[in-house]
Design a protein around this motif. Structure first.
Motif, PDB file in Angstrom:
ATOM      1  N   SER A   1      -0.504   8.179   3.247  1.00  0.00           N
ATOM      2  CA  SER A   1      -1.385   7.960   2.102  1.00  0.00           C
ATOM      3  C   SER A   1      -1.279   6.534   1.567  1.00  0.00           C
ATOM      4  O   SER A   1      -0.194   5.950   1.538  1.00  0.00           O
ATOM      5  CB  SER A   1      -1.045   8.965   0.998  1.00  0.00           C
ATOM      6  N   ALA A   2      -2.414   6.001   1.167  1.00  0.00           N
ATOM      7  CA  ALA A   2      -2.507   4.691   0.518  1.00  0.00           C
ATOM      8  C   ALA A   2      -1.867   3.547   1.312  1.00  0.00           C
ATOM      9  O   ALA A   2      -1.238   2.661   0.746  1.00  0.00           O
ATOM     10  CB  ALA A   2      -1.912   4.749  -0.899  1.00  0.00           C
ATOM     11  N   CYS A   3      -2.050   3.577   2.634  1.00  0.00           N
ATOM     12  CA  CYS A   3      -1.448   2.518   3.452  1.00  0.00           C
ATOM     13  C   CYS A   3      -2.469   1.467   3.870  1.00  0.00           C
ATOM     14  O   CYS A   3      -2.128   0.533   4.603  1.00  0.00           O
ATOM     15  CB  CYS A   3      -0.772   3.125   4.672  1.00  0.00           C
TER      16      CYS A   3
ATOM     17  N   LYS B   1      -5.718   2.323   5.205  1.00  0.00           N
ATOM     18  CA  LYS B   1      -6.626   2.832   6.244  1.00  0.00           C
ATOM     19  C   LYS B   1      -8.097   2.614   5.906  1.00  0.00           C
ATOM     20  O   LYS B   1      -8.854   2.107   6.717  1.00  0.00           O
ATOM     21  CB  LYS B   1      -6.437   4.354   6.455  1.00  0.00           C
TER      22      LYS B   1
ATOM     23  N   ASP C   1     -11.306   7.457   9.539  1.00  0.00           N
ATOM     24  CA  ASP C   1      -9.911   7.368   9.130  1.00  0.00           C
ATOM     25  C   ASP C   1      -9.459   8.691   8.519  1.00  0.00           C
ATOM     26  O   ASP C   1     -10.258   9.447   7.989  1.00  0.00           O
ATOM     27  CB  ASP C   1      -9.650   6.180   8.188  1.00  0.00           C
TER      28      ASP C   1
ATOM     29  N   ARG D   1       0.264  -0.348  -4.594  1.00  0.00           N
ATOM     30  CA  ARG D   1      -1.146  -0.590  -4.285  1.00  0.00           C
ATOM     31  C   ARG D   1      -2.039   0.510  -4.847  1.00  0.00           C
ATOM     32  O   ARG D   1      -3.089   0.224  -5.431  1.00  0.00           O
ATOM     33  CB  ARG D   1      -1.338  -0.693  -2.764  1.00  0.00           C
TER      34      ARG D   1
ATOM     35  N   GLU E   1      -4.814   0.223  -7.929  1.00  0.00           N
ATOM     36  CA  GLU E   1      -6.183   0.659  -7.647  1.00  0.00           C
ATOM     37  C   GLU E   1      -6.647   1.645  -8.734  1.00  0.00           C
ATOM     38  O   GLU E   1      -7.753   1.520  -9.277  1.00  0.00           O
ATOM     39  CB  GLU E   1      -6.195   1.330  -6.269  1.00  0.00           C
TER      40      GLU E   1
ATOM     41  N   ASN F   1       1.584  -2.811   7.636  1.00  0.00           N
ATOM     42  CA  ASN F   1       1.008  -3.899   6.817  1.00  0.00           C
ATOM     43  C   ASN F   1       1.740  -4.087   5.487  1.00  0.00           C
ATOM     44  O   ASN F   1       1.179  -4.630   4.541  1.00  0.00           O
ATOM     45  CB  ASN F   1      -0.500  -3.714   6.646  1.00  0.00           C
TER      46      ASN F   1
ATOM     47  N   GLY G   1      -1.394  -9.248   3.902  1.00  0.00           N
ATOM     48  CA  GLY G   1      -2.448  -9.188   2.891  1.00  0.00           C
ATOM     49  C   GLY G   1      -3.682  -8.535   3.500  1.00  0.00           C
ATOM     50  O   GLY G   1      -3.726  -8.303   4.720  1.00  0.00           O
ATOM     51  N   LEU G   2      -4.653  -8.250   2.664  1.00  0.00           N
ATOM     52  CA  LEU G   2      -5.869  -7.584   3.143  1.00  0.00           C
ATOM     53  C   LEU G   2      -6.559  -8.350   4.259  1.00  0.00           C
ATOM     54  O   LEU G   2      -6.946  -7.765   5.272  1.00  0.00           O
ATOM     55  CB  LEU G   2      -6.857  -7.421   1.976  1.00  0.00           C
TER      56      LEU G   2
END
Ligand code: CDP
Ligand code: CDP
Length: 223
Positions: A13-15, A17, A126, A154, A158, A201, A205-206
């Motif tokens: 979760s929340a990685c 994707k 995903d 993160r 969000e 990651n 960064g994004l």
């Protein structure tokens, strides 16, 4: 070679994707299917109709009445035609979705819809079981990870920037709980497919994450 690949992105979760999937889909002109949003929308339906995730009979009756779509303009998830994109991201749904997603009746219906949505290729999905169950023959499989602390930070920022009232501890607890349930369930547990590429990651960064994804896609295009 062919030019309409099927790309599977799985992970905890929340990685990152969905951020990665969305960015790759935009660059490639592919469609993006957020399978987590589908399980979240089913959960919202259960909550609205007072259906207990342990009630077999109620689930069997309800599932044929649940239709999920994505609005093409913005990918918002539609539950029986209603835009529920905002409602499904709150803590109430996040706290019930993993128990709901253990149910085989629910999974069967979702997997069937996902295969249909992706049958012509040119698609990125995903979720948790894309590379293992939904599209085991996908052209590219990524398994995304990041440290628990990083993922919590993160997701927290969000949610806070979306104006939700939630504490760091609530988010941390929810991610821990879902990751545990998702990876220990009997039907389609979360696991890295043997042929998936691991993409940690925590320290990316994004932009770097997306660039890395693009490189991996370019590699399959050449082969
Ligand atoms: O965005 P986040 O990583 O927090 O979760 P999500 O991708 O929206 O998925 C929500 C939940 O749906 C997961 O915790 C799983 O319980 C379930 N899920 C699943 O079982 N199988 C999938 N392919 C996708 C999601
Ligand atoms: O889809 P999943 O739940 O795996 O994660 P996500 O929703 O794509 O990412 C969770 C949050 O982390 C989003 O707000 C992303 O913008 C952010 N993120 C980040 O800041 N840096 C990364 N390398 C990956 C994600």
């Amino acid at each position: 070679g062919k030019d309409k690949y099927t790309i599977a992105i799985d992970g905890y979760s929340a990685c990152g994707k969905s951020t990665l999937a969305r960015a790759l889909a935009r660059r490639l002109g592919y469609s993006y299917i957020d399978t987590g949003a589908m399980y979240r929308a089913v959960t919202l339906y259960f909550q609205r109709h007072g259906i207990d995730p342990g009630d077999d009979e109620a689930i069997r009756t309800a599932v044929p009445h649940i239709h999920i779509d994505f609005r093409p303009e913005d990918n918002h998830v539609l539950l029986n035609g209603e835009d529920v994109e905002h409602q499904i991201r709150g803590l109430a749904v996040s706290q019930m979705v993993s128990p709901v997603a253990t149910r085989s009746e629910v999974r069967r219906a979702m997997v069937q819809q996902q295969r249909k949505m992706g049958e012509n290729g040119g698609v990125i999905l995903d979720g948790r079981d894309i590379g293992t169950v939904v599209f085991p023959d996908a052209d590219l499989k990524l398994f995304v990870t990041a440290d628990q602390e990083t993922r919590t930070d993160r997701r927290l920022s969000e949610l806070l920037s979306a104006g939700r009232e939630v504490s760091r501890e609530e988010v941390a607890e929810n991610l821990r709980e879902r990751d545990y349930i998702d990876s220990h369930r009997a039907d389609s547990p979360l696991r890295q497919a043997d042929d998936a590429i691991l993409l940690d990651n925590t320290h990316l960064g994004l932009e770097e994450l997306i660039e890395h994804g693009v490189e991996l896609v370019n590699r399959i295009k050449k082969s």
